[in-house]
Design an enzyme around this catalytic site. Structure first.
Site, PDB file in Angstrom:
ATOM      1  N   ASP A  97       9.352 -17.387 -52.621  1.00  0.00           N
ATOM      2  CA  ASP A  97       8.595 -18.569 -52.222  1.00  0.00           C
ATOM      3  C   ASP A  97       9.212 -19.089 -50.925  1.00  0.00           C
ATOM      4  OD1 ASP A  97       7.024 -21.026 -52.429  1.00  0.00           O
ATOM      5  OD2 ASP A  97       8.864 -21.966 -53.150  1.00  0.00           O
ATOM      6  N   ASP A 131       8.727 -22.824 -49.236  1.00  0.00           N
ATOM      7  CA  ASP A 131       9.197 -24.213 -49.251  1.00  0.00           C
ATOM      8  C   ASP A 131      10.109 -24.477 -50.442  1.00  0.00           C
ATOM      9  OD1 ASP A 131       7.361 -24.190 -47.246  1.00  0.00           O
ATOM     10  OD2 ASP A 131       6.297 -25.982 -47.873  1.00  0.00           O
ATOM     11  N   GLU A 147       9.995 -28.941 -47.537  1.00  0.00           N
ATOM     12  CA  GLU A 147       8.571 -28.830 -47.827  1.00  0.00           C
ATOM     13  C   GLU A 147       7.857 -29.064 -46.485  1.00  0.00           C
ATOM     14  OE1 GLU A 147       6.823 -28.147 -50.653  1.00  0.00           O
ATOM     15  OE2 GLU A 147       8.675 -27.762 -51.756  1.00  0.00           O
ATOM     16  N   ARG A 161      -3.585 -32.916 -49.599  1.00  0.00           N
ATOM     17  CA  ARG A 161      -2.473 -33.193 -48.685  1.00  0.00           C
ATOM     18  C   ARG A 161      -2.836 -32.840 -47.245  1.00  0.00           C
ATOM     19  NH1 ARG A 161       2.169 -30.041 -51.760  1.00  0.00           N
ATOM     20  NH2 ARG A 161       0.375 -28.816 -52.431  1.00  0.00           N
ATOM     21  N   SER A 197       3.629 -17.971 -49.482  1.00  0.00           N
ATOM     22  CA  SER A 197       3.801 -19.412 -49.437  1.00  0.00           C
ATOM     23  C   SER A 197       2.493 -20.168 -49.537  1.00  0.00           C
ATOM     24  CB  SER A 197       4.487 -19.781 -48.106  1.00  0.00           C
ATOM     25  OG  SER A 197       4.570 -21.182 -47.964  1.00  0.00           O
ATOM     26  N   GLY A 198       2.542 -21.271 -50.260  1.00  0.00           N
ATOM     27  CA  GLY A 198       1.448 -22.224 -50.217  1.00  0.00           C
ATOM     28  C   GLY A 198       1.502 -23.071 -48.968  1.00  0.00           C
ATOM     29  N   LYS A 225      -0.237 -15.411 -55.003  1.00  0.00           N
ATOM     30  CA  LYS A 225       1.167 -15.004 -54.944  1.00  0.00           C
ATOM     31  C   LYS A 225       1.416 -13.777 -55.821  1.00  0.00           C
ATOM     32  CE  LYS A 225       3.485 -19.269 -53.587  1.00  0.00           C
ATOM     33  NZ  LYS A 225       4.703 -20.088 -53.799  1.00  0.00           N
ATOM     34  N   ASP A 279      10.650 -21.787 -57.175  1.00  0.00           N
ATOM     35  CA  ASP A 279      11.171 -23.033 -57.752  1.00  0.00           C
ATOM     36  C   ASP A 279      10.112 -23.907 -58.404  1.00  0.00           C
ATOM     37  OD1 ASP A 279      10.823 -25.648 -55.485  1.00  0.00           O
ATOM     38  OD2 ASP A 279      10.138 -23.630 -55.034  1.00  0.00           O
ATOM     39  N   ASN A 330       3.731 -23.250 -58.975  1.00  0.00           N
ATOM     40  CA  ASN A 330       2.886 -22.322 -58.228  1.00  0.00           C
ATOM     41  C   ASN A 330       3.493 -20.919 -58.131  1.00  0.00           C
ATOM     42  OD1 ASN A 330       0.455 -21.934 -56.739  1.00  0.00           O
ATOM     43  ND2 ASN A 330       1.610 -21.981 -54.834  1.00  0.00           N
TER      44      ASN A 330
END
Length: 212
Positions: free
Chosen positions: A9, A11, A18, A54, A97-98, A142, A165, A168
């Protein structure tokens, strides 16, 4: 030497930060964005919807915000060593990554990662529109990335490792042979095979038998 595909991942795993919160600083929306991020990481709300919420707060920002975010981002301790040792063992490393290619790509290049997948932000006339281009990179994306990269690299599914972490990351952690919770939320620690508490990615090497 064992060959592995390690998928990280971004962030709060590969990166200390983030990224969307760094972008939100420029928009004056950090507190609102951080609250939504926290709920998404705990799995309380759908990630794709939370990301769109967001990103909407970033509408109107100039693209110069990407450079300021890149300057603020910190790579997590041990990332260089993790990549170097996995490569020395004939393995490959990816980040999924998101977050956003616009900020992540230079770090993936600098670390010499083999794969990188993230979201892209829509820009019109030099300003963010508050929308994401294409499908959001969510938990399923992912998991799909890990599977596709292993096949492309000729690495057996039994040699795949997912490090993350937040909620997601649970999808890719479920399909990986070994899942590592990295300074993770309680739900992720509970579901992972191994938990790393210290914020040092080189600690992952010990779980692969690549460091004593």
């Amino acid at each position: 030497m064992p060959r592995f595909l390690v998928v990280l991942d971004a962030d709060s795993t590969l990166l200390e930060d983030e990224v969307i919160e760094l972008l939100a600083d420029a928009a004056g929306t950090r507190d609102a964005v951080a609250a939504v991020t926290e709920r998404a990481m705990r799995g309380e709300i759908d990630f794709a919807d939370s990301l769109r919420q967001r990103v909407a707060t970033l509408a109107g920002l100039p693209t110069a915000v990407f450079e300021s975010a890149r300057r603020a981002v910190r790579v997590t301790a041990g990332a260089d060593e993790l990549v170097r040792v996995v490569h020395a063992a004939g393995g490959t490393v990816g980040v999924v990554s998101g977050g956003f290619h616009e900020v992540l790509d230079p770090f993936a290049d600098r670390l010499g990662l083999d794969h990188c997948r993230a979201n892209r932000l829509e820009v019109i006339d030099g300003r963010l529109t508050g929308r994401v281009l294409g499908d959001v990179v969510d938990a399923q994306a992912k998991a799909d990335s890990l599977t596709a990269w292993a096949a492309a690299d000729g690495i057996a599914a039994s040699r795949t490792v997912a490090v993350g972490d937040g909620a997601n990351d649970l999808g890719m952690m479920a399909v990986a042979a070994l899942s590592v919770a990295f300074d993770a939320k309680p739900r992720v620690r509970a579901e992972a095979d191994v938990a790393v508490v210290d914020r040092d990615l080189s600690a992952v090497l010990a779980t692969l038998g690549l460091r004593g």
